[in-house]
Each structure stands twice: as C-alpha cells, then as structure tokens.
Design an enzyme around this catalytic site. Structure first.
Site, mmCIF file in Angstrom:
data_model
loop_
_atom_site.group_PDB
_atom_site.id
_atom_site.type_symbol
_atom_site.label_atom_id
_atom_site.label_comp_id
_atom_site.label_asym_id
_atom_site.label_seq_id
_atom_site.Cartn_x
_atom_site.Cartn_y
_atom_site.Cartn_z
ATOM 1 N N LYS A 173 -38.181 -2.445 89.674
ATOM 2 C CA LYS A 173 -37.174 -1.555 89.095
ATOM 3 C C LYS A 173 -36.013 -2.370 88.543
ATOM 4 O O LYS A 173 -35.604 -3.360 89.142
ATOM 5 C CB LYS A 173 -36.651 -0.575 90.152
ATOM 6 C CG LYS A 173 -37.629 0.534 90.498
ATOM 7 C CD LYS A 173 -36.968 1.521 91.451
ATOM 8 C CE LYS A 173 -37.879 2.706 91.724
ATOM 9 N NZ LYS A 173 -37.235 3.670 92.649
ATOM 10 N N ARG A 248 -48.247 2.006 99.528
ATOM 11 C CA ARG A 248 -46.970 1.317 99.750
ATOM 12 C C ARG A 248 -46.419 1.681 101.126
ATOM 13 O O ARG A 248 -45.966 0.812 101.877
ATOM 14 C CB ARG A 248 -46.001 1.726 98.648
ATOM 15 C CG ARG A 248 -44.670 0.987 98.633
ATOM 16 C CD ARG A 248 -43.998 1.265 97.293
ATOM 17 N NE ARG A 248 -42.582 0.955 97.277
ATOM 18 C CZ ARG A 248 -42.086 -0.262 97.054
ATOM 19 N NH1 ARG A 248 -42.903 -1.290 96.866
ATOM 20 N NH2 ARG A 248 -40.783 -0.464 97.021
ATOM 21 N N HIS A 271 -36.828 -3.629 97.774
ATOM 22 C CA HIS A 271 -35.753 -2.666 97.986
ATOM 23 C C HIS A 271 -34.398 -3.364 97.847
ATOM 24 O O HIS A 271 -34.191 -4.443 98.414
ATOM 25 C CB HIS A 271 -35.828 -2.041 99.381
ATOM 26 C CG HIS A 271 -36.873 -0.987 99.500
ATOM 27 N ND1 HIS A 271 -37.416 -0.602 100.715
ATOM 28 C CD2 HIS A 271 -37.488 -0.207 98.567
ATOM 29 C CE1 HIS A 271 -38.306 0.352 100.517
ATOM 30 N NE2 HIS A 271 -38.370 0.609 99.227
#
Length: 299
Positions: A173, A248, A271
């Site tokens: 991301k 995941r 993350h």
C-alpha cells in the site's frame, strides 16, 4: 459548493504527492468528502468554514440511520478530519470541527483463518502435471507462505522473486516496498511453475513479466485469484467459505501461535501500525487446548 471542489482538488494532490497514498485510498477519501458536501447542500450549510459540531452530530445521525457499520462510519469521519486538518495546515480554514468528534469503537471482530487440516485439503487438489495446476499450487503456497495481500500477489513480477534467497519483493500500500521470505514448499511450487507451467501459458499471449498468468497467458487479476480459490475449495469437497484475505489472516495467526513476535509479523505483513497486527493475537481453540494440556497440573 465550488469551494469544496477546489479544496478537494488540492487535498487529492496532497494525498498523491506528499502522502503517496494508493489510488484506491484516494478514491475513497474523495467519495467521503463529496458525500459530506452533498449533506451540506441538503442542509443549507454555506461553506466548510461554517460547519459546526452540531452539524456533524446531525450527519452522524444520518449515517447511523442508514445502518452503516461502525467501521464504515469511522472511515468517513476520519477522511473528513484529515481533509479539515489539511485545510488548517494550508491556512484555508481556522478550525477543525471534526477534531471534537470521537470515532465509533471498532467492532473487534476476530479474523477468520484456516486450520492446518483445511489447508492440507486445498494443497492436495491441484494437478501438478498441468500448467494451471502448477500455477494454482504456486498461488496457494505464495499466499499462505508470505501473507501478502491478493492485490500484491497479482502485481508480482518475475524479477521480484529471488528463488536463490527465498524472498520476494512486494509492492504494498502507498507504493511501500518490503522483502518477504518464503519457505521450501512455496519455493518448490514456484520453481516448478516458472520453469514449466508459466512457460506454456505465456506462449498464448504477448510477452509480459507477471508471475501469475490466466489460462490465456495474460496477467492474473485479483478477481481471477478469487475465482481460482473458489474452484479449489469445490474440488477439495471442503465445506469452506474462503475469501483470499483468509490466507493473510492464516499466515499471521499461525506465526503468532507458533511463537513469532508481534513486531516481526507486523514487518512481514507490511502494516504501518502495530495496532493493525494486534488483531491476530487471538489464538485458536486447538492452540489453547494444547497449551492447557501441556501446562496445567490437572490436565
């Protein structure tokens, strides 16, 4: 509402250039702000600078009446809070009424994951003598062996996989890159597919460097991965409802159940915040029972 549109254009540029957010995130932020602009119009609110805390309370009431999930409402308010914070920074507005609003508490849902016996069923159904069987096996092993997102898996290129080192370069991301290791099972499945199955599939289409290809030799997309997983579940005769993200969840859950530390799992998952990883600190019933039987004096 022209002022809202102009402000939104500036905000989108900020998200793209300074924050380096993904297009998906930017589209969601924009939609949330445009939705609030429509509410302002309906309520006769003249501009962003005259929005009050009471106006926001009314907006929240409308969102609750729509029976939206708390998580969805939180995301909408968070988008608007960031929007106002940006406008404050740029000295386009003096106040941020959204800073007074507390976000709804999260629903604390425990992520669903697969047990090892369920995984064994899925890993046993692919025909490794066929190109698609090899691809499917490599796909399963990579999803479970690395914990990468489906979108990240679909975006993998041949040059991203280092078979000698057993690592893959993942574009996550916000275009953040990370290296993720994979084990011997994933390595064997990927090696076989790249040397044999993929070579056969690529002959059907124009050359491309995507690792995972569809039956026509073109890059496999996230929707295609979802379809493949559903078909594998049917073949395994398992009574499972699988979504790709479950691999995941399973990756993280199994690592933590076997003693991996939270920071390492956070790094592997990509993350930004540890709080995102902490949802996986639950343990399965089997693990709880195993711990109890091993350690309780009266077990």
């Amino acid at each position: 509402m022209d002022i809202v549109k102009k402000s939104l254009i500036l905000f989108v540029e900020y998200l793209q250039i300074e924050k380096n957010y993904s297009q998906y995130t930017i589209v969601n932020y924009s939609a949330n702000i445009e939705e609030f602009a429509l509410f302002m119009q309906e309520e006769g609110i003249a501009g962003l600078d005259v929005v009050t805390y009471q106006d926001i309370r009314l907006y929240l009431t409308k969102l609750h009446q729509m029976k939206l999930a708390r998580r969805t409402i939180s995301k909408k308010i968070s988008s608007l809070r960031s929007f106002y914070k940006f406008l404050n920074r740029e000295k386009l507005l003096n106040d941020n009424p959204f800073s007074l609003v507390s976000l709804p508490k999260k629903e604390g849902r425990i992520p669903t994951f697969l047990y090892e016996k369920e995984l064994e069923l899925l890993f046993s159904v692919s025909d490794l003598s066929t190109p698609l069987g090899q691809r499917n096996q490599a796909l399963l092993e990579m999803l479970y062996g690395t914990g990468i997102r489906v979108s990240e898996c679909a975006g993998l290129k041949k040059q991203d996989a280092d078979l000698y080192m057993g690592t893959v370069l993942v574009n996550g991301k916000g275009n953040k890159q990370r290296y993720v290791p994979f084990g011997s099972y994933a390595q064997d499945a990927l090696e076989l597919y790249l040397k044999d199955g993929r070579e056969q599939l690529i002959q059907k289409a124009a050359p491309n460097d995507a690792i995972f290809l569809n039956n026509r030799g073109n890059p496999l997309k996230a929707g295609g991965i979802r379809h493949i997983l559903n078909e594998l579940v049917k073949k395994s005769a398992a009574n499972l409802h699988i979504h790709p993200h479950m691999f995941r969840h399973t990756f993280a859950t199994h690592l933590l159940n076997e003693g991996a530390d939270l920071r390492s799992v956070q790094e592997l998952l990509g993350h930004s915040h540890l709080s995102s990883t902490q949802i996986y600190t639950h343990v399965s019933k089997d693990q709880l029972k195993k711990t109890y039987m091993s350690h309780h004096p009266r077990a």
